[in-house]
Design a protein around this motif. Structure first.
Motif, PDB file in Angstrom:
ATOM      1  N   TYR A 250      -4.478  29.314   5.039  1.00 47.10           N
ATOM      2  CA  TYR A 250      -4.175  29.319   6.480  1.00 47.10           C
ATOM      3  C   TYR A 250      -4.759  30.569   7.149  1.00 47.10           C
ATOM      4  O   TYR A 250      -5.399  30.496   8.205  1.00 47.10           O
ATOM      5  CB  TYR A 250      -2.662  29.258   6.659  1.00 47.10           C
TER       6      TYR A 250
ATOM      7  N   LYS B  83      -7.979  30.852   9.869  1.00 49.65           N
ATOM      8  CA  LYS B  83      -7.855  31.519  11.163  1.00 49.65           C
ATOM      9  C   LYS B  83      -8.916  32.615  11.309  1.00 49.65           C
ATOM     10  O   LYS B  83      -9.444  32.854  12.411  1.00 49.65           O
ATOM     11  CB  LYS B  83      -6.454  32.119  11.308  1.00 49.65           C
TER      12      LYS B  83
ATOM     13  N   ILE C  26      -9.598  24.251  14.033  1.00 51.43           N
ATOM     14  CA  ILE C  26      -8.333  24.195  14.777  1.00 51.43           C
ATOM     15  C   ILE C  26      -7.470  23.048  14.270  1.00 51.43           C
ATOM     16  O   ILE C  26      -6.248  23.171  14.129  1.00 51.43           O
ATOM     17  CB  ILE C  26      -8.603  24.059  16.290  1.00 51.43           C
ATOM     18  N   SER C  27      -8.106  21.912  13.994  1.00 50.49           N
ATOM     19  CA  SER C  27      -7.374  20.754  13.492  1.00 50.49           C
ATOM     20  C   SER C  27      -6.739  21.056  12.137  1.00 50.49           C
ATOM     21  O   SER C  27      -5.571  20.732  11.891  1.00 50.49           O
ATOM     22  CB  SER C  27      -8.322  19.556  13.389  1.00 50.49           C
TER      23      SER C  27
ATOM     24  N   SER D 236      -3.906  23.653  12.568  1.00 49.79           N
ATOM     25  CA  SER D 236      -2.747  23.024  13.196  1.00 49.79           C
ATOM     26  C   SER D 236      -1.982  22.149  12.209  1.00 49.79           C
ATOM     27  O   SER D 236      -0.748  22.162  12.162  1.00 49.79           O
ATOM     28  CB  SER D 236      -3.198  22.193  14.400  1.00 49.79           C
ATOM     29  N   LYS D 237      -2.721  21.407  11.392  1.00 47.96           N
ATOM     30  CA  LYS D 237      -2.098  20.513  10.420  1.00 47.96           C
ATOM     31  C   LYS D 237      -1.284  21.305   9.386  1.00 47.96           C
ATOM     32  O   LYS D 237      -0.144  20.961   9.077  1.00 47.96           O
ATOM     33  CB  LYS D 237      -3.169  19.671   9.742  1.00 47.96           C
TER      34      LYS D 237
ATOM     35  N   GLN E  22       1.841  23.007  11.063  1.00 48.88           N
ATOM     36  CA  GLN E  22       2.957  22.094  11.326  1.00 48.88           C
ATOM     37  C   GLN E  22       3.627  21.676  10.020  1.00 48.88           C
ATOM     38  O   GLN E  22       4.868  21.570   9.959  1.00 48.88           O
ATOM     39  CB  GLN E  22       2.436  20.867  12.080  1.00 48.88           C
TER      40      GLN E  22
ATOM     41  N   ASP F 239       2.072  30.745  14.724  1.00 55.58           N
ATOM     42  CA  ASP F 239       0.732  31.193  15.167  1.00 55.58           C
ATOM     43  C   ASP F 239       0.723  32.709  15.283  1.00 55.58           C
ATOM     44  O   ASP F 239       1.720  33.323  15.618  1.00 55.58           O
ATOM     45  CB  ASP F 239       0.405  30.552  16.527  1.00 55.58           C
TER      46      ASP F 239
END
Length: 454
Positions: A420, A424, A440-441, A444-445, A448, A454
């Motif tokens: 992660y 980023k 970004i996808s 985000s996945k 979540q 963030d």
């Protein structure tokens, strides 16, 4: 009477361990203490040492531990109890030992009983003082005293052997009228002792009701009046036990059917009281209950029965692993339950409680100064530190601050967290719009899925 502190010198992993059980703002001994620490740091051993201090001084037996110094407060007076395995007796010492910081260290290196006693002599209480304090130190049921130790495990598990109810009878219970002990061992091999205690309480209530009805002022009252007045002042143990047990049984769709319980009358009669399914009324054998439910109802029930409708002037309760096999949602109020069940019939709590736990949910229910972390030092000895996280804090914060665990996720979670962070980092250096959208996808996945912020 409460314990203010204990110093353990030269025993197993305790080279020189000081345990403070007082409120730093008032200096008063606290009502509850929680020991936390890694496996092998000696949480259970400390409970055993406390039990040894409280139990063995009563019979003046040699202490099996080297150099133990315990500070007590009785009323407004402080004194010390010193125990050493080489000596044939334990010693009551004055508060003056506080003024001499080196004598305890000197004693640790002495191998002669005569030399040890010589070092102790300036601090030994005189006969009048000993007699005064000994009255407070001695435990007896007649003096409304109680000492209970709830073990994490035992040599046998009688819970699994209960086909019907624990095997006991009225005759066994009647013996408690002659000799009610002050010390009680609570574990899964003491279920018969608990069941006998329940029968004793039923018989005791019957005797008290008969005496109440025969009082001169009650002779002209109706039976209905007598029952109402007596019941108002004398709770029923099975009813109160149901209120306590059903807090956890209800979550499993069960309940304690106290209303259908038999009343043992003959000497060979036993108490027949069962758990049942709320939906169908079907009886559930005790050995069919889950491990967590059995551990809870028998441990909590046994301890509660020792306090039930009694005046307790001096009490100590030692509990190893109170969380034993319980689902997390029930742990948040567990210490409150222990405080509830150790409240005597006058609404007073004169019991000092000591817990040993690995669970941050349990530890979070203590003030920082009530929480003691045991940790290894560089020399392989255990040292003690007070807690940092405030009472009621998020258990994850307790894990970080007091259990000193930096990583709360397992290996897989840590790998995903690093992925992660790497994604980023890539996003910050990516200029291509399509590549950015893909990063970004992915971020985000993962965020979540693992609830990463963030």
């Amino acid at each position: 009477m409460k314990i203010c502190s204990i110093r353990i010198k030269g025993f197993q992993q305790f080279d020189d361990l000081y345990l403070d059980f007082t409120n730093p703002e008032t200096g008063e001994p606290v009502d509850k203490i929680c020991f936390i620490g890694r496996n092998g740091t000696g949480k259970s051993t400390i409970l055993s040492i406390i039990l040894n201090i409280l139990y063995h001084h009563i019979i003046n037996a040699p202490n099996k531990y080297n150099n133990i110094l315990a500070k007590f407060k009785c009323g407004e007076t402080f004194f010390y109890l010193y125990a050493n395995e080489w000596l044939n007796q334990n010693f009551l010492l004055s508060i003056d030992v506080d003024k001499s910081t080196n004598w305890f260290n000197k004693i640790s290196f002495l191998t002669s009983q005569e030399n040890i006693i010589h070092q102790l002599r300036p601090y030994i209480l005189n006969e009048r003082e000993i007699n005064e304090f000994w009255k407070d130190m001695i435990f007896s049921s007649e003096n409304h005293d109680l000492l209970a130790y709830a073990a994490a495990e035992s040599s046998t598990n009688q819970y699994l052997q209960i086909d019907d109810v624990p095997e006991t009878n009225v005759n066994n219970a009647l013996q408690l009228f002659k000799n009610f002990p002050y010390y009680h061992f609570v574990s899964n091999d003491q279920i018969i002792a608990f069941w006998t205690q329940l029968i004793f309480l039923l018989k005791k209530r019957e005797n008290e009701r008969e005496q109440f009805e025969n009082m001169v002022g009650n002779l002209n009252k109706t039976k209905k009046q007598l029952i109402e007045e007596f019941d108002d002042q004398n709770p029923k143990i099975l009813k109160k036990l149901a209120d306590l047990w059903n807090k956890i049984l209800d979550k499993a769709g069960l309940e304690f059917d106290y209303e259908s319980a038999s009343n043992p009358i003959q000497l060979n009669d036993n108490l027949k009281a069962y758990i049942k399914l709320k939906s169908t009324g079907e009886k559930i054998n005790y050995n069919q209950l889950s491990t967590g439910i059995r551990n809870f109802i028998f441990r909590i029930g046994h301890i509660y029965s020792l306090y039930f409708n009694r005046e307790i002037k001096k009490g100590f309760l030692l509990v190893d692993e109170p969380e034993n096999s319980l689902f997390p949602d029930f742990l948040y109020e567990l210490i409150d339950i222990y405080q509830e069940i150790t409240t005597d019939k006058n609404g007073e709590r004169n019991t000092q409680m000591f817990f040993a736990t690995h669970n941050p949910i349990i530890a979070a229910q203590f003030e920082p100064y009530e929480r003691i972390l045991l940790e290894w030092d560089d020399k392989g000895h255990v040292q003690a530190f007070k807690g940092k996280a405030p009472a009621g804090d998020d258990p994850n914060d307790v894990l970080r601050q007091d259990f000193r665990i930096d990583h709360l996720m397992g290996k897989k979670g840590q790998e995903v967290w690093q992925e992660y962070l790497d994604l980023k980092k890539q996003l910050r250096h990516t200029k291509n719009g399509k590549d950015k959208d893909e990063l970004i996808s992915k971020i985000s996945k993962i965020g979540q899925l693992y609830n990463f912020e963030d």
